[in-house]
Design a protein around this motif. Structure first.
Motif, PDB file in Angstrom:
ATOM      1  N   GLN A 256       0.830  -1.201   0.000  1.00 57.75           N
ATOM      2  CA  GLN A 256       0.000   0.000   0.000  1.00 57.75           C
ATOM      3  C   GLN A 256       0.869   1.257   0.000  1.00 57.75           C
ATOM      4  OE1 GLN A 256      -2.454  -0.626   3.453  1.00 57.75           O
ATOM      5  NE2 GLN A 256      -3.984  -1.786   2.311  1.00 57.75           N
ATOM      6  N   GLY A 257       1.944   1.240   0.769  1.00 61.39           N
ATOM      7  CA  GLY A 257       2.865   2.377   0.798  1.00 61.39           C
ATOM      8  C   GLY A 257       3.533   2.595  -0.550  1.00 61.39           C
ATOM      9  N   LEU A 258       3.898   1.508  -1.212  1.00 64.83           N
ATOM     10  CA  LEU A 258       4.494   1.628  -2.540  1.00 64.83           C
ATOM     11  C   LEU A 258       3.489   2.197  -3.536  1.00 64.83           C
ATOM     12  CD1 LEU A 258       6.470  -1.730  -2.621  1.00 64.83           C
ATOM     13  CD2 LEU A 258       7.461   0.569  -2.642  1.00 64.83           C
ATOM     14  N   ASP A 259       2.233   1.773  -3.432  1.00 68.19           N
ATOM     15  CA  ASP A 259       1.191   2.330  -4.303  1.00 68.19           C
ATOM     16  C   ASP A 259       1.045   3.832  -4.082  1.00 68.19           C
ATOM     17  OD1 ASP A 259       0.388   0.094  -5.773  1.00 68.19           O
ATOM     18  OD2 ASP A 259      -1.096  -0.514  -4.276  1.00 68.19           O
ATOM     19  N   LYS A 260       1.022   4.247  -2.824  1.00 67.79           N
ATOM     20  CA  LYS A 260       0.886   5.673  -2.513  1.00 67.79           C
ATOM     21  C   LYS A 260       2.082   6.460  -3.037  1.00 67.79           C
ATOM     22  CE  LYS A 260      -2.102   5.394   1.520  1.00 67.79           C
ATOM     23  NZ  LYS A 260      -2.247   5.708   2.949  1.00 67.79           N
ATOM     24  N   ALA A 261       3.275   5.901  -2.875  1.00 68.82           N
ATOM     25  CA  ALA A 261       4.478   6.577  -3.374  1.00 68.82           C
ATOM     26  C   ALA A 261       4.434   6.692  -4.893  1.00 68.82           C
ATOM     27  CB  ALA A 261       5.728   5.815  -2.938  1.00 68.82           C
ATOM     28  N   GLY A 262       3.978   5.643  -5.565  1.00 74.58           N
ATOM     29  CA  GLY A 262       3.851   5.686  -7.015  1.00 74.58           C
ATOM     30  C   GLY A 262       2.831   6.719  -7.464  1.00 74.58           C
ATOM     31  N   ASP A 263       1.697   6.782  -6.757  1.00 75.40           N
ATOM     32  CA  ASP A 263       0.669   7.784  -7.083  1.00 75.40           C
ATOM     33  C   ASP A 263       1.204   9.197  -6.887  1.00 75.40           C
ATOM     34  OD1 ASP A 263      -1.089   5.733  -7.668  1.00 75.40           O
ATOM     35  OD2 ASP A 263      -2.156   5.860  -5.739  1.00 75.40           O
ATOM     36  N   TYR A 264       1.959   9.399  -5.816  1.00 75.28           N
ATOM     37  CA  TYR A 264       2.541  10.712  -5.538  1.00 75.28           C
ATOM     38  C   TYR A 264       3.532  11.099  -6.643  1.00 75.28           C
ATOM     39  CZ  TYR A 264       5.048  14.483  -3.231  1.00 75.28           C
ATOM     40  OH  TYR A 264       5.623  15.689  -2.937  1.00 75.28           O
ATOM     41  N   ALA A 265       4.394  10.155  -7.007  1.00 78.85           N
ATOM     42  CA  ALA A 265       5.375  10.439  -8.055  1.00 78.85           C
ATOM     43  C   ALA A 265       4.674  10.732  -9.377  1.00 78.85           C
ATOM     44  CB  ALA A 265       6.338   9.257  -8.210  1.00 78.85           C
TER      45      ALA A 265
ATOM     46  N   TYR B 286       5.364  10.027 -16.714  1.00 74.05           N
ATOM     47  CA  TYR B 286       6.140   8.785 -16.568  1.00 74.05           C
ATOM     48  C   TYR B 286       5.295   7.681 -15.938  1.00 74.05           C
ATOM     49  CZ  TYR B 286       9.755  12.238 -17.330  1.00 74.05           C
ATOM     50  OH  TYR B 286      10.504  13.248 -17.856  1.00 74.05           O
ATOM     51  N   ASP B 287       4.018   7.698 -16.214  1.00 74.09           N
ATOM     52  CA  ASP B 287       3.070   6.773 -15.599  1.00 74.09           C
ATOM     53  C   ASP B 287       3.485   5.319 -15.792  1.00 74.09           C
ATOM     54  OD1 ASP B 287       0.559   6.164 -14.258  1.00 74.09           O
ATOM     55  OD2 ASP B 287      -0.100   5.422 -16.234  1.00 74.09           O
ATOM     56  N   GLU B 288       3.814   4.924 -17.006  1.00 73.86           N
ATOM     57  CA  GLU B 288       4.180   3.528 -17.273  1.00 73.86           C
ATOM     58  C   GLU B 288       5.453   3.130 -16.535  1.00 73.86           C
ATOM     59  OE1 GLU B 288       4.116   2.125 -21.311  1.00 73.86           O
ATOM     60  OE2 GLU B 288       2.562   3.580 -21.829  1.00 73.86           O
TER      61      GLU B 288
ATOM     62  N   GLY C  74       8.047   0.301 -11.967  1.00 71.81           N
ATOM     63  CA  GLY C  74       8.906   0.347 -10.785  1.00 71.81           C
ATOM     64  C   GLY C  74       8.176  -0.085  -9.533  1.00 71.81           C
ATOM     65  N   VAL C  75       6.934   0.362  -9.365  1.00 69.47           N
ATOM     66  CA  VAL C  75       6.130  -0.036  -8.204  1.00 69.47           C
ATOM     67  C   VAL C  75       5.884  -1.538  -8.241  1.00 69.47           C
ATOM     68  CG1 VAL C  75       3.854   0.151  -7.133  1.00 69.47           C
ATOM     69  CG2 VAL C  75       5.069   2.212  -7.827  1.00 69.47           C
ATOM     70  N   ASP C  76       5.524  -2.056  -9.403  1.00 73.01           N
ATOM     71  CA  ASP C  76       5.272  -3.492  -9.532  1.00 73.01           C
ATOM     72  C   ASP C  76       6.524  -4.308  -9.215  1.00 73.01           C
ATOM     73  OD1 ASP C  76       2.647  -2.986 -10.224  1.00 73.01           O
ATOM     74  OD2 ASP C  76       2.980  -3.226 -12.389  1.00 73.01           O
TER      75      ASP C  76
END
Length: 60
Positions: A21-30, A38-40, A45-47
């Motif tokens: 969940q933290g990685l998802d939030k960090a990815g959304d923030y980035a 740089y969505d893809e 990177g999150v995956d």
């Protein structure tokens, strides 16, 4: 230093859902900070990070 890394891995293994969940939030923030340019790459990177957090990965 390896003791620290072992403790971090143990924590990630025990708290996989929270780490994912933290990685998802960090990815959304980035993604938000970069305006979605740089969505893809961010998603990949999150995956990749989530694949290394232990058993029972939550995925996206």
């Amino acid at each position: 230093m390896s003791d620290f890394l072992n403790k971090a891995k143990d924590f990630a293994d025990k708290h996989d859902k929270q780490v994912d969940q933290g990685l998802d939030k960090a990815g959304d923030y980035a993604d938000k900070r970069t305006g979605g340019r740089y969505d893809e790459q961010i998603d990949k990177g999150v995956d990749a990070a989530q694949a290394h957090t232990g058993e029972g990965d939550q995925g996206r």
